[in-house]
Design an enzyme around this catalytic site. Sequence first.
Site, PDB file in Angstrom:
ATOM      1  N   LYS A 184      12.350   5.560  -0.778  1.00  0.00           N
ATOM      2  CA  LYS A 184      12.936   6.386   0.283  1.00  0.00           C
ATOM      3  C   LYS A 184      13.942   5.629   1.153  1.00  0.00           C
ATOM      4  O   LYS A 184      14.862   6.234   1.724  1.00  0.00           O
ATOM      5  CB  LYS A 184      11.828   6.965   1.160  1.00  0.00           C
ATOM      6  CG  LYS A 184      10.995   8.053   0.496  1.00  0.00           C
ATOM      7  CD  LYS A 184      11.770   9.347   0.386  1.00  0.00           C
ATOM      8  CE  LYS A 184      10.873  10.501  -0.022  1.00  0.00           C
ATOM      9  NZ  LYS A 184      11.593  11.779  -0.068  1.00  0.00           N
ATOM     10  N   SER A 197       7.010   5.186  -7.754  1.00  0.00           N
ATOM     11  CA  SER A 197       7.917   5.516  -6.663  1.00  0.00           C
ATOM     12  C   SER A 197       7.473   5.011  -5.297  1.00  0.00           C
ATOM     13  O   SER A 197       8.293   4.942  -4.375  1.00  0.00           O
ATOM     14  CB  SER A 197       8.142   7.030  -6.606  1.00  0.00           C
ATOM     15  OG  SER A 197       6.911   7.708  -6.448  1.00  0.00           O
TER      16      SER A 197
END
Length: 403
Positions: A54, A304
């Site tokens: 992110k 992720s």
Amino acid sequence: MSGPVSADDVRAARELLRDVTVTTPILESRSLSAKVGGPVLLKCENLQRSGSFKARGAYVRIARLTDEERARGVVAASAGNHAQGVALAATLLGARSVVFMPEGAPLPKVAATRAYGAEVIFGGPGVDACLTAAKAYARDNGAVFIHPFDHADVVAGQGTVGLEILEQCPDVRTIVVPVGGGGLIAGIAAAVKELRPDVRVIGAQAEQAAAFPPSLAAGRPVAVEPAGTMADGIAVGRPGDLTFELVSKLVDSVVTISEETLSQALLNCLERSKQVVEPAGAVGVAALLDRPHMFEPPVVTVLSGGNIDPLLLSKVLRHGLAVAGRYLMFRVRLRDRPGALVTLLTELAELEVNVLDVVHQRTAARLNVDEVEVLLHLETRGPDHCDEVLGRLRAEGYTLSFT
């Protein structure tokens, strides 16, 4: 040009990130390679700054604001990873950041967001309430709202993961990507499909929070009500308009994964690859465990994120052990007489079971006056060992309850 975000856009984002984010490593997983029948590599975005991918998109988005916009500050809503990415990016760029987080957000994620420099405001019981509060704050205070996935700059930033994969594994044939709102897979697909159209890009969603399959079937973003899932990082009720456009054009397929397989994937990452990964980050590994023959190797799957609450980690690992047949929990009724518990534990010792916990209850409405109940938590060596333990206890006359 692949659409609203191109490979050139992703390359430009990479230049912005060159001295900011980490080129995360790719590690081979021998256990997954054996299952798939060819090389499987893990792209370790759990080792990225702020603990997830992110930070890439958040930094690109905030870096491209005007000086006047940055001076007004930025605001976001997130349960964890986007919160930390925005907080880090804003601090690096000298902007004030406010993040609305759910009231039940894990304390480690709240503490990390504050440590990166953001002001944290609890905006309601869930992310949807926080999104509403963050947009209202932006409107009332002039701050710039930083969307977690549905913006071209954010998508371009996340797409830099795809450029790194092509460089680190030039012969890659399949890339498997966790999917929530679609920012990561949209960015990766925008970069990869323009440069290497032969590479398959496949998304993986938790089946209890899977908005993309019905949206793709309908040909437009469709809202769903996410059910309870351990993969809270990808529990998004509706794809973004931009991300849906890119995914529908460029992504080969999106598969869904059960909670049981997801817990096994988390255990696999920890035990076999020595990677601490949150459930949302392990959903690509879960897809490989669930459908190994669907993916042409060499396969790269993206881990992720790694921002998992330690309390959740312990619960999920226990669940993963149970699904793998390595953890047993049941109740046994015994006669209330001296030596009854010792006899039971001796039986378990002879079966080479590791007793993790024993709860001895003497008083309950369901028990007769001459009975006690024992709740046992046991570690076993696998499904066959479980069957041996249960069979032996039943043969010895013990009544077992699994409720």
